[in-house]
Design a protein around this motif. Structure first.
Motif, mmCIF file in Angstrom:
data_model
loop_
_atom_site.group_PDB
_atom_site.id
_atom_site.type_symbol
_atom_site.label_atom_id
_atom_site.label_comp_id
_atom_site.label_asym_id
_atom_site.label_seq_id
_atom_site.Cartn_x
_atom_site.Cartn_y
_atom_site.Cartn_z
ATOM 1 N N LEU A 186 4.916 -0.236 9.764
ATOM 2 C CA LEU A 186 3.659 0.241 9.214
ATOM 3 C C LEU A 186 3.830 1.743 9.048
ATOM 4 C CD1 LEU A 186 0.730 -0.530 8.412
ATOM 5 C CD2 LEU A 186 0.073 0.201 10.699
ATOM 6 N N ILE A 187 3.951 2.181 7.804
ATOM 7 C CA ILE A 187 4.212 3.585 7.510
ATOM 8 C C ILE A 187 2.962 4.185 6.880
ATOM 9 C CG2 ILE A 187 5.707 5.208 6.309
ATOM 10 C CD1 ILE A 187 7.902 3.054 6.361
ATOM 11 N N MET A 189 -1.277 8.078 -2.382
ATOM 12 C CA MET A 189 -0.381 7.489 -1.414
ATOM 13 C C MET A 189 -1.114 6.377 -0.673
ATOM 14 S SD MET A 189 1.704 10.661 0.148
ATOM 15 C CE MET A 189 0.478 11.932 0.068
ATOM 16 N N SER A 190 -0.361 5.364 -0.300
ATOM 17 C CA SER A 190 -0.935 4.219 0.390
ATOM 18 C C SER A 190 -0.163 3.945 1.669
ATOM 19 C CB SER A 190 -0.837 2.978 -0.491
ATOM 20 O OG SER A 190 -1.535 3.162 -1.680
ATOM 21 N N THR A 191 -0.806 3.234 2.563
ATOM 22 C CA THR A 191 -0.144 2.755 3.767
ATOM 23 C C THR A 191 0.789 1.621 3.363
ATOM 24 O OG1 THR A 191 -2.053 3.350 5.097
ATOM 25 C CG2 THR A 191 -0.548 1.720 6.027
ATOM 26 N N LEU A 192 1.986 1.604 3.930
ATOM 27 C CA LEU A 192 2.981 0.573 3.625
ATOM 28 C C LEU A 192 3.174 -0.312 4.844
ATOM 29 C CD1 LEU A 192 5.333 -0.647 1.920
ATOM 30 C CD2 LEU A 192 6.796 1.073 2.986
ATOM 31 N N LEU A 193 3.017 -1.613 4.662
ATOM 32 C CA LEU A 193 3.312 -2.590 5.709
ATOM 33 C C LEU A 193 4.482 -3.420 5.205
ATOM 34 C CD1 LEU A 193 2.690 -3.902 8.422
ATOM 35 C CD2 LEU A 193 0.985 -5.323 7.267
ATOM 36 N N ASP A 194 5.660 -3.212 5.798
ATOM 37 C CA ASP A 194 6.896 -3.870 5.384
ATOM 38 C C ASP A 194 7.295 -4.849 6.473
ATOM 39 O OD1 ASP A 194 9.408 -4.094 3.777
ATOM 40 O OD2 ASP A 194 10.279 -3.255 5.607
ATOM 41 N N GLU A 241 -4.579 -4.208 12.452
ATOM 42 C CA GLU A 241 -5.875 -4.201 13.120
ATOM 43 C C GLU A 241 -6.069 -2.920 13.942
ATOM 44 O OE1 GLU A 241 -6.094 -9.076 13.541
ATOM 45 O OE2 GLU A 241 -5.452 -7.857 15.250
ATOM 46 N N GLU A 242 -5.009 -2.503 14.622
ATOM 47 C CA GLU A 242 -5.082 -1.266 15.407
ATOM 48 C C GLU A 242 -5.317 -0.062 14.495
ATOM 49 O OE1 GLU A 242 -4.914 -0.694 18.919
ATOM 50 O OE2 GLU A 242 -5.412 -2.824 18.812
ATOM 51 N N LEU A 243 -4.683 -0.066 13.335
ATOM 52 C CA LEU A 243 -4.888 1.002 12.359
ATOM 53 C C LEU A 243 -6.348 1.026 11.899
ATOM 54 C CD1 LEU A 243 -3.732 3.205 10.424
ATOM 55 C CD2 LEU A 243 -3.358 1.349 8.790
ATOM 56 N N LEU A 244 -6.890 -0.149 11.536
ATOM 57 C CA LEU A 244 -8.267 -0.225 11.066
ATOM 58 C C LEU A 244 -9.274 0.168 12.140
ATOM 59 C CD1 LEU A 244 -8.149 -3.478 8.913
ATOM 60 C CD2 LEU A 244 -8.039 -1.096 8.134
ATOM 61 N N ALA A 245 -8.922 -0.084 13.404
ATOM 62 C CA ALA A 245 -9.812 0.269 14.512
ATOM 63 C C ALA A 245 -9.685 1.741 14.902
ATOM 64 C CB ALA A 245 -9.510 -0.622 15.716
#
Length: 144
Positions: A26-27, A1-6, A83-87
């Motif tokens: 961002l799911i 499963m991957s993160t989805l940015l739509d 960016e918030e997700l990566l941080a």
């Protein structure tokens, strides 16, 4: 499963409200799919397009196109989510809607209702086997 940015943006024709708007979703893995999260203007047409494995040729609602400034605004918000997700600062999925009301931008955070019975999520992790079985379970998808 991957993160989805739509990400999507559009400008309606005069008289259509809201006249301009955009969305970013961002799911995160395990948090559902686009069908679960909602916001599809015409889920039936989306399902039919998925079954044909090509894009729908005509837009579902009258639209004038898009604006570079609108696209830039929603892309900027979507990148901030990423960016918030990566941080490590984004603990859950997010759906942002940006609309202009009376010439003023309004940012809304959407909250979808949970869908434990989602027909797409039920096939999560099935890979190509789920796609090859698509014609058999498409009627269930189109009813949702």
């Amino acid at each position: 499963m991957s993160t989805l940015l739509d990400i999507g943006a559009g400008v309606g024709l005069p008289g259509v409200r809201p006249r301009a708007g955009a969305e970013a979703r961002l799911i995160l893995p395990g948090d559902g799919c686009l069908l679960c999260w909602g916001g599809l203007a015409e889920p039936r047409r989306a399902g039919e397009a998925l079954a044909r494995a090509r894009e729908v040729e005509t837009p579902s609602a009258p639209r004038a196109g898009s604006l570079r400034s609108l696209n830039m605004a929603i892309i900027g918000l979507a990148l901030r989510l990423w960016e918030e997700l990566l941080a490590g600062e984004l603990p859950a999925s997010r759906w942002l809607r940006l609309v202009w009301i009376g010439g003023t931008p309004v940012l809304q955070e959407m909250a979808p209702a949970p869908r434990p019975d989602c027909p797409l999520c039920a096939r999560r992790g099935a890979g190509d086997a789920a796609l090859s079985a698509l014609p058999a379970w498409l009627p269930t998808l189109l009813k949702s």
